[in-house]
Scaffold this active site. Structure first.
Site, PDB file in Angstrom:
ATOM      1  N   GLY A   1      -6.716   1.003 -28.589  1.00 44.08           N
ATOM      2  CA  GLY A   1      -7.290   0.010 -29.483  1.00 44.08           C
ATOM      3  C   GLY A   1      -7.711   0.636 -30.803  1.00 44.08           C
ATOM      4  O   GLY A   1      -6.890   0.914 -31.677  1.00 44.08           O
TER       5      GLY A   1
ATOM      6  N   HIS B   1      -6.248  -9.126 -20.748  1.00 43.19           N
ATOM      7  CA  HIS B   1      -7.132  -8.140 -21.384  1.00 43.19           C
ATOM      8  C   HIS B   1      -8.592  -8.551 -21.160  1.00 43.19           C
ATOM      9  O   HIS B   1      -8.923  -9.742 -21.196  1.00 43.19           O
ATOM     10  CB  HIS B   1      -6.817  -8.025 -22.879  1.00 43.19           C
ATOM     11  CG  HIS B   1      -7.539  -6.866 -23.503  1.00 43.19           C
ATOM     12  ND1 HIS B   1      -8.850  -6.960 -23.897  1.00 43.19           N
ATOM     13  CD2 HIS B   1      -7.155  -5.594 -23.740  1.00 43.19           C
ATOM     14  CE1 HIS B   1      -9.238  -5.781 -24.374  1.00 43.19           C
ATOM     15  NE2 HIS B   1      -8.222  -4.935 -24.286  1.00 43.19           N
TER      16      HIS B   1
ATOM     17  N   LYS C   1      -5.814  -5.880 -31.657  1.00 45.69           N
ATOM     18  CA  LYS C   1      -6.856  -6.912 -31.499  1.00 45.69           C
ATOM     19  C   LYS C   1      -6.901  -7.804 -32.751  1.00 45.69           C
ATOM     20  O   LYS C   1      -5.863  -8.160 -33.276  1.00 45.69           O
ATOM     21  CB  LYS C   1      -8.206  -6.248 -31.201  1.00 45.69           C
ATOM     22  CG  LYS C   1      -8.079  -5.264 -30.035  1.00 45.69           C
ATOM     23  CD  LYS C   1      -9.393  -4.775 -29.509  1.00 45.69           C
ATOM     24  CE  LYS C   1      -9.122  -3.811 -28.357  1.00 45.69           C
ATOM     25  NZ  LYS C   1     -10.315  -3.421 -27.647  1.00 45.69           N
TER      26      LYS C   1
ATOM     27  N   SER D   1     -10.963   3.851 -25.116  1.00 47.38           N
ATOM     28  CA  SER D   1     -11.404   4.972 -25.959  1.00 47.38           C
ATOM     29  C   SER D   1     -10.447   6.167 -25.923  1.00 47.38           C
ATOM     30  O   SER D   1     -10.875   7.317 -25.914  1.00 47.38           O
ATOM     31  CB  SER D   1     -12.827   5.397 -25.591  1.00 47.38           C
ATOM     32  OG  SER D   1     -13.736   4.331 -25.855  1.00 47.38           O
TER      33      SER D   1
ATOM     34  N   GLU E   1      -7.716  -0.476 -17.603  1.00 46.62           N
ATOM     35  CA  GLU E   1      -8.686  -0.361 -18.694  1.00 46.62           C
ATOM     36  C   GLU E   1     -10.093  -0.616 -18.154  1.00 46.62           C
ATOM     37  O   GLU E   1     -10.527  -1.776 -18.085  1.00 46.62           O
ATOM     38  CB  GLU E   1      -8.373  -1.382 -19.785  1.00 46.62           C
ATOM     39  CG  GLU E   1      -7.026  -1.179 -20.430  1.00 46.62           C
ATOM     40  CD  GLU E   1      -7.009  -1.743 -21.848  1.00 46.62           C
ATOM     41  OE1 GLU E   1      -6.698  -0.978 -22.761  1.00 46.62           O
ATOM     42  OE2 GLU E   1      -7.342  -2.915 -22.032  1.00 46.62           O
TER      43      GLU E   1
HETATM   44  P1  PGA Z   1     -10.193   1.028 -27.375  1.00 42.80           P
HETATM   45  O1  PGA Z   1      -9.519  -0.331 -26.832  1.00 42.80           O
HETATM   46  O2  PGA Z   1      -9.092   2.058 -27.455  1.00 42.80           O
HETATM   47  O3  PGA Z   1     -10.745   0.667 -28.715  1.00 42.80           O
HETATM   48  O4  PGA Z   1     -11.228   1.421 -26.386  1.00 42.80           O
HETATM   49  C1  PGA Z   1      -8.544  -0.315 -25.831  1.00 42.80           C
HETATM   50  C2  PGA Z   1      -8.138  -1.720 -25.464  1.00 42.80           C
HETATM   51  O5  PGA Z   1      -8.991  -2.623 -25.463  1.00 42.80           O
HETATM   52  O6  PGA Z   1      -6.959  -1.973 -25.168  1.00 42.80           O
END
Ligand code: PGA
Length: 251
Positions: free
Chosen positions: A234, A95, A11, A213, A167
């Site tokens: 992420g 995304h 990100k 997560s 996701e």
């Molecule tokens: P996260 O993000 O692992 O922090 O939940 C995943 C993503 O947005 O691809």
């Protein structure tokens, strides 16, 4: 057998110097690990440097988004040919943060997906329902609508390299991971739709990643499910030790 993918999605974290420091620690930790494909999606300003640094390793790097045209008066955008000119192999499309903060629609995602494939970039198409969809029993309808819009008019022969990331929006960055069973059920819906669209060969070959997560302590329970072919990670991917541990998950 589908080769699993461990993908780090950074990100808007890590400048170029921080990206290189991460790789100095991460690359030795996963050297020789060729059981799975390993991908990193760094920020736009670090992408070229990361690509150069991971050359001759088992890691590939991708972009977090792109425009569908090759050039034009589109402030702030990056084109497919600009990405391929620096050696980019993958691109994340659709995304939920792009959909939420940059007004990206699945009609745009459809144009981007076709452009990516035309330029030999591997698209990682992100899908997922909101909490309200799940609570009201609309998970399946939402996923099918997203698939329908994103994959409209894509011929079967162009769907061969497609990667999908399921996701659920309520699981992203919240610590509320989907249970392995709920995630697998959503992946099965997606795979079934791929079968209806492109036939059994594409459906059984397409890698469907779970994101939301994912952490070192839950990755194995997710990746042992029959329809889950990897993770898009992420927050937990920002630490090289944690990412290396997740890449080397044990089943
Ligand atoms: P996260 O993000 O692992 O922090 O939940 C995943 C993503 O947005 O691809």
């Amino acid at each position: 057998m589908r080769k699993k993918i461990s993908a780090a999605h950074w990100k808007m974290f890590k400048n170029t110097k921080e990206s290189l420091a991460f790789l100095d620690e991460f690359l030795p930790a996963i050297a020789g690990h060729d059981r799975d494909d390993i991908l990193i999606f760094p920020t736009a300003t670090s992408l070229s440097t990361v690509i150069d640094r991971v050359q001759d390793t088992n890691v590939r790097a991708g972009a977090q988004t792109m425009h569908w045209l090759n050039e034009g008066p589109f402030t702030g955008q990056t084109s497919p040919t600009m990405l391929t000119s620096i050696g980019t192999t993958h691109v994340l499309l659709g995304h939920s943060e792009r959909r939420l903060y940059a007004n990206e629609s699945y009609e745009h995602v459809n144009l981007k997906l076709k452009a990516a494939i035309a330029h030999d970039l591997i698209p990682v198409l992100c899908l997922g329902e909101m909490l309200a969809d799940r609570q009201t029993g609309y998970t399946k309808d939402t996923l099918l609508a997203q698939m329908g819009a994103a994959l409209a008019n894509l011929p079967t022969e162009k769907a061969q390299t497609l990667v999908i990331a399921y996701e659920p929006v309520w699981a992203i960055g919240t610590g509320s991971t989907a249970t392995p069973e709920a995630a697998d059920q959503a992946h099965a819906i997606i795979r079934d739709d791929l079968k209806n669209r492109f036939g059994p060969v594409v459906a059984s070959a397409t890698r469907i990643l779970y994101g939301g997560s994912v952490k070192p302590d839950n990755v194995s329970s997710l990746l042992c499910m029959p329809n889950i072919d990897g993770a898009l990670i992420g927050g937990a991917s920002l630490d090289p030790g944690a990412l290396a541990a997740m890449v080397k998950y044990k089943i």
